[in-house]
Design a protein around this motif. Sequence first.
Motif, PDB file in Angstrom:
ATOM      1  N   ALA A  86      23.578  48.124  38.668  1.00 25.67           N
ATOM      2  CA  ALA A  86      23.013  47.631  39.921  1.00 25.67           C
ATOM      3  C   ALA A  86      23.997  46.703  40.619  1.00 25.67           C
ATOM      4  CB  ALA A  86      21.699  46.896  39.669  1.00 25.67           C
ATOM      5  N   VAL A  87      24.062  46.844  41.933  1.00 28.99           N
ATOM      6  CA  VAL A  87      24.833  45.921  42.763  1.00 28.99           C
ATOM      7  C   VAL A  87      23.852  45.292  43.731  1.00 28.99           C
ATOM      8  CG1 VAL A  87      26.716  45.640  44.403  1.00 28.99           C
ATOM      9  CG2 VAL A  87      26.901  47.336  42.570  1.00 28.99           C
ATOM     10  N   HIS A  88      23.521  44.038  43.495  1.00 27.05           N
ATOM     11  CA  HIS A  88      22.527  43.358  44.317  1.00 27.05           C
ATOM     12  C   HIS A  88      23.186  42.755  45.550  1.00 27.05           C
ATOM     13  CE1 HIS A  88      19.510  43.930  41.210  1.00 27.05           C
ATOM     14  NE2 HIS A  88      20.398  43.486  40.327  1.00 27.05           N
ATOM     15  N   GLN A  89      22.348  42.331  46.499  1.00 23.27           N
ATOM     16  CA  GLN A  89      22.860  41.804  47.757  1.00 23.27           C
ATOM     17  C   GLN A  89      23.793  40.621  47.513  1.00 23.27           C
ATOM     18  OE1 GLN A  89      19.874  41.476  50.754  1.00 23.27           O
ATOM     19  NE2 GLN A  89      21.086  40.209  52.085  1.00 23.27           N
ATOM     20  N   GLU A  90      23.432  39.768  46.578  1.00 26.25           N
ATOM     21  CA  GLU A  90      24.305  38.663  46.188  1.00 26.25           C
ATOM     22  C   GLU A  90      25.049  39.098  44.930  1.00 26.25           C
ATOM     23  OE1 GLU A  90      24.824  36.029  47.976  1.00 26.25           O
ATOM     24  OE2 GLU A  90      23.299  36.550  49.455  1.00 26.25           O
ATOM     25  N   ALA A  91      26.269  39.610  45.092  1.00 26.11           N
ATOM     26  CA  ALA A  91      27.016  40.164  43.974  1.00 26.11           C
ATOM     27  C   ALA A  91      27.316  39.081  42.936  1.00 26.11           C
ATOM     28  CB  ALA A  91      28.320  40.791  44.470  1.00 26.11           C
ATOM     29  N   ASN A  92      27.116  39.429  41.660  1.00 21.54           N
ATOM     30  CA  ASN A  92      27.316  38.484  40.563  1.00 21.54           C
ATOM     31  C   ASN A  92      28.768  38.556  40.101  1.00 21.54           C
ATOM     32  OD1 ASN A  92      26.780  36.620  38.598  1.00 21.54           O
ATOM     33  ND2 ASN A  92      25.937  38.105  37.152  1.00 21.54           N
ATOM     34  N   LEU A  93      29.656  37.960  40.912  1.00 23.85           N
ATOM     35  CA  LEU A  93      31.085  37.974  40.625  1.00 23.85           C
ATOM     36  C   LEU A  93      31.611  36.547  40.534  1.00 23.85           C
ATOM     37  CD1 LEU A  93      32.153  40.798  43.127  1.00 23.85           C
ATOM     38  CD2 LEU A  93      31.753  41.037  40.663  1.00 23.85           C
ATOM     39  N   VAL A  94      32.828  36.403  40.000  1.00 26.74           N
ATOM     40  CA  VAL A  94      33.444  35.081  39.848  1.00 26.74           C
ATOM     41  C   VAL A  94      34.668  35.033  40.756  1.00 26.74           C
ATOM     42  CG1 VAL A  94      34.386  33.390  38.246  1.00 26.74           C
ATOM     43  CG2 VAL A  94      32.660  35.040  37.454  1.00 26.74           C
ATOM     44  N   PRO A  95      34.582  34.374  41.905  1.00 27.55           N
ATOM     45  CA  PRO A  95      35.676  34.412  42.888  1.00 27.55           C
ATOM     46  C   PRO A  95      37.006  33.910  42.352  1.00 27.55           C
ATOM     47  CG  PRO A  95      33.676  33.500  43.869  1.00 27.55           C
ATOM     48  CD  PRO A  95      33.421  33.604  42.404  1.00 27.55           C
ATOM     49  N   GLN A  96      36.988  32.927  41.425  1.00 24.60           N
ATOM     50  CA  GLN A  96      38.239  32.335  40.945  1.00 24.60           C
ATOM     51  C   GLN A  96      38.987  33.250  39.969  1.00 24.60           C
ATOM     52  OE1 GLN A  96      35.216  30.811  40.753  1.00 24.60           O
ATOM     53  NE2 GLN A  96      35.434  29.411  42.499  1.00 24.60           N
ATOM     54  N   MET A  97      38.301  34.237  39.437  1.00 26.64           N
ATOM     55  CA  MET A  97      38.941  35.153  38.495  1.00 26.64           C
ATOM     56  C   MET A  97      39.612  36.298  39.245  1.00 26.64           C
ATOM     57  SD  MET A  97      36.352  35.527  35.251  1.00 26.64           S
ATOM     58  CE  MET A  97      36.096  34.176  34.102  1.00 26.64           C
ATOM     59  N   SER A  98      40.511  36.978  38.561  1.00 25.20           N
ATOM     60  CA  SER A  98      41.195  38.118  39.170  1.00 25.20           C
ATOM     61  C   SER A  98      40.220  39.276  39.374  1.00 25.20           C
ATOM     62  CB  SER A  98      42.347  38.578  38.282  1.00 25.20           C
ATOM     63  OG  SER A  98      41.844  39.181  37.096  1.00 25.20           O
ATOM     64  N   VAL A  99      40.632  40.225  40.209  1.00 23.18           N
ATOM     65  CA  VAL A  99      39.829  41.433  40.412  1.00 23.18           C
ATOM     66  C   VAL A  99      39.617  42.143  39.076  1.00 23.18           C
ATOM     67  CG1 VAL A  99      39.814  43.728  41.468  1.00 23.18           C
ATOM     68  CG2 VAL A  99      40.551  41.743  42.810  1.00 23.18           C
ATOM     69  N   ALA A 100      40.674  42.251  38.289  1.00 21.61           N
ATOM     70  CA  ALA A 100      40.578  42.942  36.997  1.00 21.61           C
ATOM     71  C   ALA A 100      39.587  42.258  36.065  1.00 21.61           C
ATOM     72  CB  ALA A 100      41.956  43.019  36.339  1.00 21.61           C
ATOM     73  N   ARG A 101      39.642  40.928  35.989  1.00 20.48           N
ATOM     74  CA  ARG A 101      38.712  40.202  35.113  1.00 20.48           C
ATOM     75  C   ARG A 101      37.270  40.396  35.575  1.00 20.48           C
ATOM     76  NH1 ARG A 101      40.434  36.315  31.442  1.00 20.48           N
ATOM     77  NH2 ARG A 101      38.257  36.432  30.825  1.00 20.48           N
ATOM     78  N   ASN A 102      37.046  40.438  36.902  1.00 22.87           N
ATOM     79  CA  ASN A 102      35.702  40.682  37.421  1.00 22.87           C
ATOM     80  C   ASN A 102      35.213  42.081  37.071  1.00 22.87           C
ATOM     81  OD1 ASN A 102      34.262  38.574  39.289  1.00 22.87           O
ATOM     82  ND2 ASN A 102      36.453  38.310  39.664  1.00 22.87           N
ATOM     83  N   LEU A 103      36.104  43.062  37.132  1.00 20.90           N
ATOM     84  CA  LEU A 103      35.699  44.429  36.820  1.00 20.90           C
ATOM     85  C   LEU A 103      35.238  44.564  35.375  1.00 20.90           C
ATOM     86  CD1 LEU A 103      38.376  46.694  38.581  1.00 20.90           C
ATOM     87  CD2 LEU A 103      36.035  46.234  39.297  1.00 20.90           C
ATOM     88  N   PHE A 104      35.890  43.851  34.464  1.00 23.21           N
ATOM     89  CA  PHE A 104      35.617  44.039  33.037  1.00 23.21           C
ATOM     90  C   PHE A 104      34.939  42.835  32.394  1.00 23.21           C
ATOM     91  CE2 PHE A 104      38.997  47.092  33.868  1.00 23.21           C
ATOM     92  CZ  PHE A 104      38.478  48.237  33.266  1.00 23.21           C
TER      93      PHE A 104
END
Length: 500
Positions: A86-104
């Motif tokens: 699921a990808v919710h309206q407020e994405a549960n991501l960590v802005p300070q981390m790299s794209v790769a770290r967010n993906l995995f």
Amino acid sequence: MAGTSTVIEAAGVVRDFPGTRALDHVSFTLRRGEVHAVLGENGAGKSTLVKVLCGIDPPDAGLLRLCGAPVRFGSPRDAERAGIGAVHQEANLVPQMSVARNLFLGHEPRRLGLISVAAMNTRASDIMTGCGLRIDVRQPLESFDGGIRQLVAVARAVAMGTSVIVLDEPTAGLDDEQVDRLLTMLDTLRARGRSIVYVSHRLAEIERICDRATVLRDGRVVHTGPLAGLDRMRLVSLMLGRRVTLGTPSPGGVATEPADPPILQATGLTRRHVLGGVSINLRPGEVVGLSGLLGAGRSETAKAIAGAMPLDAGQVTVSGARLRQRSIAGAVRAGVGLLPQNRTTEGIIASLSVRDNIALAALPRLSRAGIVSDARLDRIVDTFMRRLRIKATSPGQPVGELSGGNQQKVLLARWLATHPRVLMLDEPTRGIDIGTKSEVRSLIDDLAVDGLAVMLISSDLEELVGSCDRVLVLRDGAVAGQLTGPDVTEKNIMALLAAS
């Protein structure tokens, strides 16, 4: 084209909450390689269906099947393990981390027990390229714009190996270029066999990307079928529960307004991705309707006028005086009141008495040197309880014990006790019984006769036609057209709602 094999199926799903049946025997199928839209107005059951599919809310009845086999998810993690992301309206991501770290995140590739950064970056780059986007995955996510971040949120679901991706309002807050990038990415994923549930209120996007649509209304499925051949007017009719055959619509656009000077002028109300220069005037004794599909900016317009939402640009003038202090208190002092759409979370304080709930907005006017006269307050409360026929054992009864209709009357009494010049009512009859609806509508008429300027926001076209002198139709945060007098008809409102 979407395949014919069913990936996930909801069969006769029921989901109840206290006093509300959110899903009433809902059936839904998602095919392999399909983008399937879920549509409906507020309270239709879209979010609840998404939560059931993603393991957040278990169904009270009915069942889910995954590739034909019955499944029951005890948590979102169970759904992820089964291949549903699921990808919710407020994405549960960590802005300070790299794209790769967010993906995995939580699924990092490891070697000898340690995270393999090189392998992670290589796999992340391959995933993003496969989704149609070439970026440096080693960079912090916060260095990219909102559109890229949303693409990363979708790609994260891909990285987890999901076969089903559920997107809840994925383009909220994105500009046209960013939306185009996301839809292109979804096309790529569909071509690779991913199945996508697409929840959105933006009909242009639905028509562009989706193969089929399921329309919910009041917790029930009212339509499921291919989007090809389903015109926008029919889609709007299904969502609103109105069957209107268009002849030659006269949606106006340059409607004649009354000659009397307005008591309220809102000009160029702008907030990025929410409102795009909305202007509206209200005159004493006039009822002006605000119509629009979910996400059109109706509630946001009222909140902006009432000082409850910050703006990037625009101004509000009441009786010729500009509201310079953008706050709820400043608007109330100027004579502007807002009855919010959600009385439970934005209106009543359930644990307080009827008396205290009515008194809240009027306390500054009733106090002298910081002291409130109980006798004066009791007279005001008694007056409005009788005038609005509020059914309670006494003014001291907790308002949370009242019916929904009587809670709505308490909120109306609160604002009327402030003697407003302008009263904005956001879905004032939603969720109340027929008898109370009639009382509220009669009260709106009485308030206009008494000279109050009323803004009525409603999804009920019959209510707008029966109550309003003028109706403004909003679409994508802007005024799509205005109807006046005899042109205020369901047919003309729907013509503006469905226009491209």
